[in-house]
Design a protein around this motif. Sequence first.
Motif, PDB file in Angstrom:
ATOM      1  N   VAL A 121     -54.006  -2.433  -1.373  1.00  0.00           N
ATOM      2  CA  VAL A 121     -52.640  -2.532  -1.890  1.00  0.00           C
ATOM      3  C   VAL A 121     -51.665  -2.740  -0.729  1.00  0.00           C
ATOM      4  CG1 VAL A 121     -50.803  -1.301  -3.119  1.00  0.00           C
ATOM      5  CG2 VAL A 121     -53.165  -1.195  -3.956  1.00  0.00           C
ATOM      6  N   THR A 122     -51.887  -2.049   0.357  1.00  0.00           N
ATOM      7  CA  THR A 122     -51.012  -2.220   1.524  1.00  0.00           C
ATOM      8  C   THR A 122     -51.093  -3.648   2.060  1.00  0.00           C
ATOM      9  OG1 THR A 122     -51.234   0.097   2.099  1.00  0.00           O
ATOM     10  CG2 THR A 122     -50.553  -1.377   3.866  1.00  0.00           C
ATOM     11  N   ARG A 123     -52.304  -4.178   2.083  1.00  0.00           N
ATOM     12  CA  ARG A 123     -52.472  -5.568   2.541  1.00  0.00           C
ATOM     13  C   ARG A 123     -51.708  -6.533   1.618  1.00  0.00           C
ATOM     14  NH1 ARG A 123     -58.209  -6.512   2.123  1.00  0.00           N
ATOM     15  NH2 ARG A 123     -58.354  -4.536   3.227  1.00  0.00           N
ATOM     16  N   MET A 124     -51.758  -6.281   0.332  1.00  0.00           N
ATOM     17  CA  MET A 124     -51.028  -7.111  -0.628  1.00  0.00           C
ATOM     18  C   MET A 124     -49.525  -7.019  -0.374  1.00  0.00           C
ATOM     19  SD  MET A 124     -51.648  -9.040  -3.453  1.00  0.00           S
ATOM     20  CE  MET A 124     -53.318  -8.612  -3.921  1.00  0.00           C
ATOM     21  N   LEU A 125     -49.062  -5.801  -0.112  1.00  0.00           N
ATOM     22  CA  LEU A 125     -47.618  -5.576   0.045  1.00  0.00           C
ATOM     23  C   LEU A 125     -47.049  -6.216   1.306  1.00  0.00           C
ATOM     24  CD1 LEU A 125     -47.489  -1.867  -1.179  1.00  0.00           C
ATOM     25  CD2 LEU A 125     -46.378  -3.826  -2.266  1.00  0.00           C
ATOM     26  N   GLN A 126     -47.920  -6.641   2.210  1.00  0.00           N
ATOM     27  CA  GLN A 126     -47.426  -7.311   3.417  1.00  0.00           C
ATOM     28  C   GLN A 126     -46.820  -8.675   3.097  1.00  0.00           C
ATOM     29  OE1 GLN A 126     -50.865  -7.172   5.950  1.00  0.00           O
ATOM     30  NE2 GLN A 126     -50.496  -5.045   6.543  1.00  0.00           N
ATOM     31  N   HIS A 127     -46.973  -9.126   1.870  1.00  0.00           N
ATOM     32  CA  HIS A 127     -46.439 -10.440   1.507  1.00  0.00           C
ATOM     33  C   HIS A 127     -45.123 -10.359   0.756  1.00  0.00           C
ATOM     34  CE1 HIS A 127     -49.617 -12.960   3.129  1.00  0.00           C
ATOM     35  NE2 HIS A 127     -50.322 -11.848   3.011  1.00  0.00           N
ATOM     36  N   THR A 128     -44.453  -9.233   0.905  1.00  0.00           N
ATOM     37  CA  THR A 128     -43.069  -9.124   0.438  1.00  0.00           C
ATOM     38  C   THR A 128     -42.323  -8.175   1.351  1.00  0.00           C
ATOM     39  OG1 THR A 128     -41.614  -8.562  -1.389  1.00  0.00           O
ATOM     40  CG2 THR A 128     -43.611  -7.244  -1.178  1.00  0.00           C
ATOM     41  N   ARG A 129     -41.018  -8.406   1.463  1.00  0.00           N
ATOM     42  CA  ARG A 129     -40.188  -7.461   2.223  1.00  0.00           C
ATOM     43  C   ARG A 129     -39.538  -6.444   1.301  1.00  0.00           C
ATOM     44  NH1 ARG A 129     -38.662 -12.102   5.435  1.00  0.00           N
ATOM     45  NH2 ARG A 129     -39.630 -11.924   7.484  1.00  0.00           N
ATOM     46  N   ARG A 130     -39.747  -6.600   0.012  1.00  0.00           N
ATOM     47  CA  ARG A 130     -39.118  -5.674  -0.945  1.00  0.00           C
ATOM     48  C   ARG A 130     -39.837  -4.324  -0.896  1.00  0.00           C
ATOM     49  NH1 ARG A 130     -38.024  -9.612  -6.107  1.00  0.00           N
ATOM     50  NH2 ARG A 130     -37.173  -7.685  -7.012  1.00  0.00           N
ATOM     51  N   ALA A 131     -39.084  -3.275  -1.112  1.00  0.00           N
ATOM     52  CA  ALA A 131     -39.642  -1.912  -1.040  1.00  0.00           C
ATOM     53  C   ALA A 131     -40.671  -1.713  -2.144  1.00  0.00           C
ATOM     54  CB  ALA A 131     -38.520  -0.890  -1.191  1.00  0.00           C
ATOM     55  N   ARG A 132     -41.731  -0.987  -1.810  1.00  0.00           N
ATOM     56  CA  ARG A 132     -42.815  -0.833  -2.784  1.00  0.00           C
ATOM     57  C   ARG A 132     -42.357  -0.104  -4.039  1.00  0.00           C
ATOM     58  NH1 ARG A 132     -48.022   2.067  -1.401  1.00  0.00           N
ATOM     59  NH2 ARG A 132     -48.016   0.952   0.577  1.00  0.00           N
ATOM     60  N   GLU A 133     -41.347   0.762  -3.940  1.00  0.00           N
ATOM     61  CA  GLU A 133     -40.924   1.501  -5.134  1.00  0.00           C
ATOM     62  C   GLU A 133     -39.821   0.792  -5.909  1.00  0.00           C
ATOM     63  OE1 GLU A 133     -38.610   3.299  -1.661  1.00  0.00           O
ATOM     64  OE2 GLU A 133     -40.594   2.471  -2.022  1.00  0.00           O
ATOM     65  N   GLU A 134     -39.377  -0.363  -5.423  1.00  0.00           N
ATOM     66  CA  GLU A 134     -38.321  -1.095  -6.140  1.00  0.00           C
ATOM     67  C   GLU A 134     -38.818  -1.531  -7.514  1.00  0.00           C
ATOM     68  OE1 GLU A 134     -36.706  -4.580  -4.179  1.00  0.00           O
ATOM     69  OE2 GLU A 134     -36.002  -5.339  -6.112  1.00  0.00           O
ATOM     70  N   ILE A 135     -37.992  -1.266  -8.509  1.00  0.00           N
ATOM     71  CA  ILE A 135     -38.368  -1.670  -9.869  1.00  0.00           C
ATOM     72  C   ILE A 135     -37.896  -3.096 -10.100  1.00  0.00           C
ATOM     73  CG2 ILE A 135     -38.093  -1.204 -12.328  1.00  0.00           C
ATOM     74  CD1 ILE A 135     -37.699   1.746 -11.611  1.00  0.00           C
ATOM     75  N   VAL A 136     -38.858  -3.979 -10.310  1.00  0.00           N
ATOM     76  CA  VAL A 136     -38.542  -5.388 -10.572  1.00  0.00           C
ATOM     77  C   VAL A 136     -38.066  -5.546 -12.005  1.00  0.00           C
ATOM     78  CG1 VAL A 136     -39.544  -7.713 -10.726  1.00  0.00           C
ATOM     79  CG2 VAL A 136     -40.195  -6.171  -8.849  1.00  0.00           C
ATOM     80  N   ALA A 137     -38.674  -4.808 -12.923  1.00  0.00           N
ATOM     81  CA  ALA A 137     -38.351  -4.972 -14.343  1.00  0.00           C
ATOM     82  C   ALA A 137     -38.931  -3.820 -15.128  1.00  0.00           C
ATOM     83  CB  ALA A 137     -38.949  -6.288 -14.854  1.00  0.00           C
ATOM     84  N   ARG A 138     -38.398  -3.610 -16.304  1.00  0.00           N
ATOM     85  CA  ARG A 138     -39.022  -2.763 -17.319  1.00  0.00           C
ATOM     86  C   ARG A 138     -39.725  -3.705 -18.286  1.00  0.00           C
ATOM     87  NH1 ARG A 138     -39.122   2.862 -16.493  1.00  0.00           N
ATOM     88  NH2 ARG A 138     -37.310   3.369 -15.226  1.00  0.00           N
TER      89      ARG A 138
END
Lengths: 358, 70
Positions: free
Chosen positions: A47-64
């Motif tokens: 999951v950490t490796r995946m998250l390296q492809h965005t600068r957005r915070a991991r806890e940011e809610i994109v949508a409900r």
Amino acid sequence: MSSNLSGASERAGVIEALDDLDEINKLYRERRWSDGLPIVPPTAERVTRMLQHTRRAREEIVARVAPGFGAATIERIAINAVLAGCDPEYLPVLIAATEAVVDPKFNLQGIQATTNPVAVWIIINGPIAQRLQVNATFNCLGEGAWANATIGRALRLILRNVGGALPGDMDRATQGQPGKYTFCCAENEDANPWEPLHVERGFARGSSTVTVVGAEGTMNMNSHSKDAGELMQVFGDTMIHPPSNEYTHGGEPFLMIGPEHAHILKRGGLSKADVQHRLWETSKMRADRMSPNDRARAQDSRRDELGEFRPDTILTIARRPEDIGIMVAGGPGTHTVYVPAFGNSRSVTRAINVEIAD
Amino acid sequence: MAKRGLAAVTICSTAFIMLGRAQASALGNASLPIAVVPHPFGLSSRDEVRQMADKCVDDIVKLVCEAKSG
């Protein structure tokens, strides 16, 4: 993003599990966290490796995500991407797709909870398609391309794991369809004689986008005609089907035109707008082709547009010619695919924000 | 509507009760009253559907009144 979502924090939980793929898949099966296929365990490292492809915070809610309105955080999108087998570079596509499906005009609530078999078809445009090797040519809706298979699958996992659309519970699909496992391709822009879909929708040719379509399925049209007018007639005749949400509501059907057919139409002097208009004309249907009950439903839905129906009232498949979606994809061959849509939904295109160069 | 202090009732057919309950819960109102009508009615005529509505209207009024007083 609406304000009530910003700033919220919803971190995913961590479970300890044996380093045993069979046991982990057994757990996922028991908890209904998979689509029925084996998953890739979403370890913290993956999951950490995946998250390296965005600068957005991991806890940011994109949508409900309807119908359960679970929070699609960046982290949860990444987890489902890992589950599906995505390469980390695919993450920005999935973030954009998640943003797209929650646009109100897409009607995700209806798409997720309906008895209709509707699935979410993802179309990728722009340079990212080639970079991620999203198949736009031979068998682009079939198996064999890692990006097509896993991006479509990951969005489905987000819809069920975050949105809560579990079959038989909140997903009320009577039968569903195979596209609910995965349904993703790119547009074959190199073979497209017109402007590609994202350019038609106002994006720069060099930008990358994802388009989501509420698609009922696929209907192949194999025509060896070399005449543009004949093709328009054949396509329009095929699109006519009385028990259709599109005629009921005035929908947004799509055509995936094969490159050979696209060039015949272009050679025949037809622009993309001409194609849309000709299809709108050739797919017109008399109201009495519908059963009385179905006609009553269509009447209720389209009274504002068409007034009181008579048996000879002419129903159009879409409210406007420009609502007929046109994209070009596939390899050589005399095939074009009609993709009937959900009717109560409009496709949505979003820019893919590639924040980390890879 | 319930969150805004208005009496609210949802009407579901039997096939959609689970969806209705789950969504009410997800939206933070697990006790949302749900009036239930038989499923399916797609094969029923408009008159038959009206008869069905007549049969459940008292239940709906009762649920609305309970929601209002609650």
